[in-house]
Design a protein around this motif. Structure first.
Motif: not given
Length: 194
Positions: A31-39, A47-57, A98-105
């Protein structure tokens, strides 16, 4: 992700720090977590991460816009009903991790431009999802001058060291544990911007 990350780094004026901390592509879900400034924060993370493409709600209303629907689905977004607790999307997110996906929140839940992120309220959903999925958390901080984001400003995206489940020190018997863990995780995000 592969095609868009290169031009977006230049277009968005992204400077990446700590990218060596990103987990390997075959290391399982996280799970990738981050501060939230903008849409545009999900775009910066992708664009930052190399290996995982974060999936977002993303709010379900965005999926009703024909061209945007195609684009955000291609970038891994999936719909959520923000009007209440969407139990189905929470289960889906836990299953993806659980199935190996990168998720961002974004633990703040809303965008807070021109505000010190430490002064904003933190929701406990990211902590609950990480704990239930049993995955590590990757803290990321998007740093702009005076926390004031505008489109062409320089952005430093700082990737911290992953936080293991053990580091979260979760006690299922203690009251308020999801919130305590959420606060701990977000403090680790904020420390990256200090």
């Amino acid at each position: 992700h592969f095609l868009l990350k290169w031009p977006l780094r230049g277009l968005c004026r992204l400077h990446r720090t700590g990218i060596v901390n990103e987990p390997a592509a075959d290391g399982g879900g996280y799970l990738v977590i981050c501060n939230h400034l903008t849409w545009a924060d999900p775009i910066y993370l992708c664009a930052t991460l190399e290996h995982g493409q974060p999936h977002f709600m993303a709010k379900k209303e965005l999926f009703k816009i024909p061209l945007l629907n195609l684009l955000i689905r291609a970038l891994g977004a999936y719909p959520v009903n923000r009007g209440g607790a969407d139990v189905g999307v929470i289960r889906r997110t836990i299953d993806m991790l659980k199935h190996g996906v990168c998720v961002g929140m974004f633990p703040q839940g809303h965008r807070y431009n021109k505000v010190d992120p430490r002064t904003t309220p933190i929701k406990n959903g990211a902590a609950m999802i990480a704990l239930k999925a049993g995955v590590q958390v990757l803290p990321v901080f998007v740093k702009v001058k005076n926390n004031k984001h505008f489109f062409l400003c320089k952005k430093e995206v700082i990737v911290g060291k992953p936080i293991s489940i053990e580091e979260m020190n979760y006690n299922p018997e203690a009251p308020g544990e999801y919130q305590r863990v959420a606060d701990y995780l977000f403090e680790r995000v904020c420390e990256l911007g200090d």
